[in-house]
Write an enzyme that holds these catalytic residues in place. Structure first.
Site, PDB file in Angstrom:
ATOM      1  N   GLY A  60      38.696  11.807  54.241  1.00 16.13           N
ATOM      2  CA  GLY A  60      39.748  11.414  55.187  1.00 16.13           C
ATOM      3  C   GLY A  60      40.369  10.095  54.766  1.00 16.13           C
ATOM      4  N   VAL A  81      27.984  12.110  59.808  1.00 12.03           N
ATOM      5  CA  VAL A  81      27.387  13.001  60.826  1.00 12.03           C
ATOM      6  C   VAL A  81      26.050  13.606  60.385  1.00 12.03           C
ATOM      7  CG1 VAL A  81      29.598  13.587  61.921  1.00 12.03           C
ATOM      8  CG2 VAL A  81      28.689  15.051  60.080  1.00 12.03           C
ATOM      9  N   TYR A 169      29.218  25.201  50.618  1.00 15.07           N
ATOM     10  CA  TYR A 169      30.200  25.216  51.711  1.00 15.07           C
ATOM     11  C   TYR A 169      30.017  26.480  52.557  1.00 15.07           C
ATOM     12  CZ  TYR A 169      34.845  24.876  53.946  1.00 15.07           C
ATOM     13  OH  TYR A 169      35.890  24.779  54.851  1.00 15.07           O
TER      14      TYR A 169
HETATM   15  P1  NAD Z   1      39.610  17.177  55.163  1.00 13.98           P
HETATM   16  O1  NAD Z   1      38.754  17.022  53.959  1.00 13.98           O
HETATM   17  O2  NAD Z   1      41.007  16.672  55.115  1.00 13.98           O
HETATM   18  O3  NAD Z   1      38.906  16.519  56.437  1.00 13.98           O
HETATM   19  C1  NAD Z   1      37.526  16.478  56.610  1.00 13.98           C
HETATM   20  C2  NAD Z   1      37.171  15.171  57.292  1.00 13.98           C
HETATM   21  O4  NAD Z   1      35.752  15.126  57.511  1.00 13.98           O
HETATM   22  C3  NAD Z   1      37.517  13.941  56.449  1.00 13.98           C
HETATM   23  O5  NAD Z   1      38.148  12.972  57.237  1.00 13.98           O
HETATM   24  C4  NAD Z   1      36.165  13.454  55.943  1.00 13.98           C
HETATM   25  O6  NAD Z   1      36.146  12.078  55.657  1.00 13.98           O
HETATM   26  C5  NAD Z   1      35.261  13.848  57.097  1.00 13.98           C
HETATM   27  N1  NAD Z   1      33.852  14.033  56.704  1.00 13.98           N
HETATM   28  C6  NAD Z   1      33.364  14.754  55.668  1.00 13.98           C
HETATM   29  N2  NAD Z   1      32.028  14.681  55.630  1.00 13.98           N
HETATM   30  C7  NAD Z   1      31.655  13.889  56.679  1.00 13.98           C
HETATM   31  C8  NAD Z   1      30.416  13.422  57.160  1.00 13.98           C
HETATM   32  N3  NAD Z   1      29.262  13.770  56.566  1.00 13.98           N
HETATM   33  N4  NAD Z   1      30.412  12.623  58.251  1.00 13.98           N
HETATM   34  C9  NAD Z   1      31.567  12.251  58.856  1.00 13.98           C
HETATM   35  N5  NAD Z   1      32.771  12.661  58.434  1.00 13.98           N
HETATM   36  C10 NAD Z   1      32.817  13.473  57.355  1.00 13.98           C
HETATM   37  O7  NAD Z   1      39.583  18.735  55.515  1.00 13.98           O
HETATM   38  P2  NAD Z   1      40.415  19.543  56.616  1.00 13.98           P
HETATM   39  O8  NAD Z   1      41.289  20.501  55.913  1.00 13.98           O
HETATM   40  O9  NAD Z   1      41.013  18.620  57.598  1.00 13.98           O
HETATM   41  O10 NAD Z   1      39.242  20.389  57.291  1.00 13.98           O
HETATM   42  C11 NAD Z   1      38.675  20.005  58.531  1.00 13.98           C
HETATM   43  C12 NAD Z   1      37.641  21.022  58.957  1.00 13.98           C
HETATM   44  O11 NAD Z   1      38.232  22.308  59.076  1.00 13.98           O
HETATM   45  C13 NAD Z   1      36.484  21.162  57.976  1.00 13.98           C
HETATM   46  O12 NAD Z   1      35.286  21.332  58.700  1.00 13.98           O
HETATM   47  C14 NAD Z   1      36.806  22.425  57.222  1.00 13.98           C
HETATM   48  O13 NAD Z   1      35.658  23.079  56.755  1.00 13.98           O
HETATM   49  C15 NAD Z   1      37.521  23.237  58.287  1.00 13.98           C
HETATM   50  N6  NAD Z   1      38.450  24.209  57.683  1.00 13.98           N
HETATM   51  C16 NAD Z   1      39.641  23.796  57.160  1.00 13.98           C
HETATM   52  C17 NAD Z   1      40.480  24.726  56.582  1.00 13.98           C
HETATM   53  C18 NAD Z   1      41.820  24.345  56.008  1.00 13.98           C
HETATM   54  O14 NAD Z   1      42.493  25.194  55.441  1.00 13.98           O
HETATM   55  N7  NAD Z   1      42.293  23.128  56.149  1.00 13.98           N
HETATM   56  C19 NAD Z   1      40.106  26.072  56.509  1.00 13.98           C
HETATM   57  C20 NAD Z   1      38.867  26.440  57.032  1.00 13.98           C
HETATM   58  C21 NAD Z   1      38.055  25.496  57.634  1.00 13.98           C
END
Ligand code: NAD
Ligand code: UDP
Length: 344
Positions: A60, A81, A169
């Site tokens: 992030g 987390v 994942y």
């Molecule tokens: P992203 O990588 O932009 O955001 C993920 C966020 O989680 C980041 O801000 C990161 O710093 C934070 N993070 C990661 N590990 C962490 C930890 N251990 N403790 C605290 N914070 C942590 O990804 P996104 O696209 O915004 O995805 C968000 C969620 O949605 C994720 O769980 C992802 O698996 C899920 N998701 C997203 C998509 C997509 O297409 N964007 C599709 C399926 C699922």
């Protein structure tokens, strides 16, 4: 079930009340500084809630939530987390989005990604149980692995390799769903599971390696467009505003939606089609180049959203063409800003 009479997505979100909670709630968003999380924080603040964003900033970016920092209803806690978290005072709802989503990011530290899904889910479920909060898990279409049926309904169990580069994942997210199932069954925690399909839009990290941001950046910078494999694999791309409507409806619905709900755009494109669309929209001279396909790259992906339509009266309304227009102009602005900053 009776169908609700509010309009489809992208209209002002009239949030039904979460049973037993105040209208202005305290909501935790883990991963709130990421792409999706930052949109969610913004929407929740817009609806009058108090938002606690919990993020370790691994993928992030602080700039994603910079516009919220002046609001006293928004607070940011830098926290991983994987470790338990204590939050003083009431918490009414938790969106658990913390997890890197780009394959190149989660494969850079697979054990951390795996623990984020499993330990993270468990820590947040414990918090939800302690606070009596409703909790939503950001699950993924990756739980279907390399699917052999298309489109994929929630009842499909998937074809996942548990011993490969995507397993940290995919299996982490599958195990998190199991934790949600058991916390609901054994402890009565109110859970929601959104199986999110490929989503794109503003505030994606332009360098995190996902296909839409890669192609848009490459086209704008007149670099080669990198097609992995033949480009015949498919994905279904949902614009972020549509996804936010779906997520918030799922969280706030008082209908019986304990099981997983697919959220995504059912219009399916090959990766080659996406590349040509981006090239046409940017009028870019970039050339297509073909690279090796990553191991276990799913060959097709398309959501069956009948459950979301029936339970939430939700379906995406923004086409890939429209969404790409927004994204291209946003990324072009960012690039322009970057070059001005570099020159000064
Ligand atoms: P992203 O990588 O932009 O955001 C993920 C966020 O989680 C980041 O801000 C990161 O710093 C934070 N993070 C990661 N590990 C962490 C930890 N251990 N403790 C605290 N914070 C942590 O990804 P996104 O696209 O915004 O995805 C968000 C969620 O949605 C994720 O769980 C992802 O698996 C899920 N998701 C997203 C998509 C997509 O297409 N964007 C599709 C399926 C699922
Ligand atoms: N992809 C590609 N070129 C890129 C990035 C990705 O061809 O520069 C392909 C990738 O191999 C996959 C699809 O685009 O088939 C979607 O990749 P992404 O990393 O966005 O998400 P995934 O759905 O694979 O998790």
């Amino acid at each position: 079930m009776s169908h609700l009479k509010f309009p489809l997505s992208n209209m002002a979100h009239s949030e039904p009340h979460l049973a037993g909670r105040p209208k202005a709630m305290v909501v935790i968003v883990t991963g709130g500084a990421g792409f999706l999380g930052s949109h969610l924080c913004t929407r929740l603040i817009g609806e009058g809630h108090k938002v606690i964003c919990v993020d370790n900033l691994s993928t992030g970016r602080p700039q994603n939530v910079a516009h919220l920092m002046a609001t006293n209803r928004f607070s940011f806690i830098e926290h991983d987390v994987v470790n338990p978290i204590e939050i003083p005072g009431p918490v009414h709802a938790i969106y658990n989005l913390a997890c890197p989503a780009s394959p190149s990011k989660y494969q850079a530290n697979p054990l951390q990604a795996f623990r984020t899904s499993i330990d993270g889910a468990r820590n947040l479920l414990d918090l939800a149980r302690q606070k009596g909060a409703r909790i939503l898990q950001a699950s993924t279409s990756e739980v279907y692995g390399d699917p052999e049926v298309s489109p994929q309904p929630e009842s499909y169990w998937g074809t996942v390799n548990c011993y490969g580069p995507r397993a940290c994942y995919d299996e982490g997210k599958r195990a998190a769903e199991t934790l949600f199932f058991e916390y609901a069954a054994q402890y009565g925690v109110e859970t929601r599971i959104a199986r999110i399909f490929n989503t794109y839009g503003l505030r994606m990290d332009p360098h995190d390696g996902r296909v839409v941001s890669n192609f848009v950046m490459q086209a704008l910078l007149h670099q080669d467009i990198t097609i992995y494999g033949s480009g015949q694999q498919t994905r279904s791309f949902c614009y972020v505003d549509d996804l936010m409507d779906g997520l918030m409806r799922l969280m706030s619905s008082n209908a019986d939606c304990k099981g997983p709900v697919n959220l995504g755009n059912p219009s399916q494109f090959t990766i080659l089609e996406l590349a040509h669309l981006v090239l046409a929209k940017t009028n870019s001279p970039s050339q297509l180049v073909f690279r090796n396909i990553p191991q276990d790259d799913p060959r097709q992906r398309c959501p069956d959203i009948s459950r979301a339509m029936a339970l939430l009266n939700w379906q995406p309304v923004i086409t890939l063409e429209e969404g790409l227009d927004h994204m291209i102009s946003h990324f072009a602005d960012e690039l322009n800003l970057d070059s001005l900053q570099a020159a000064s």
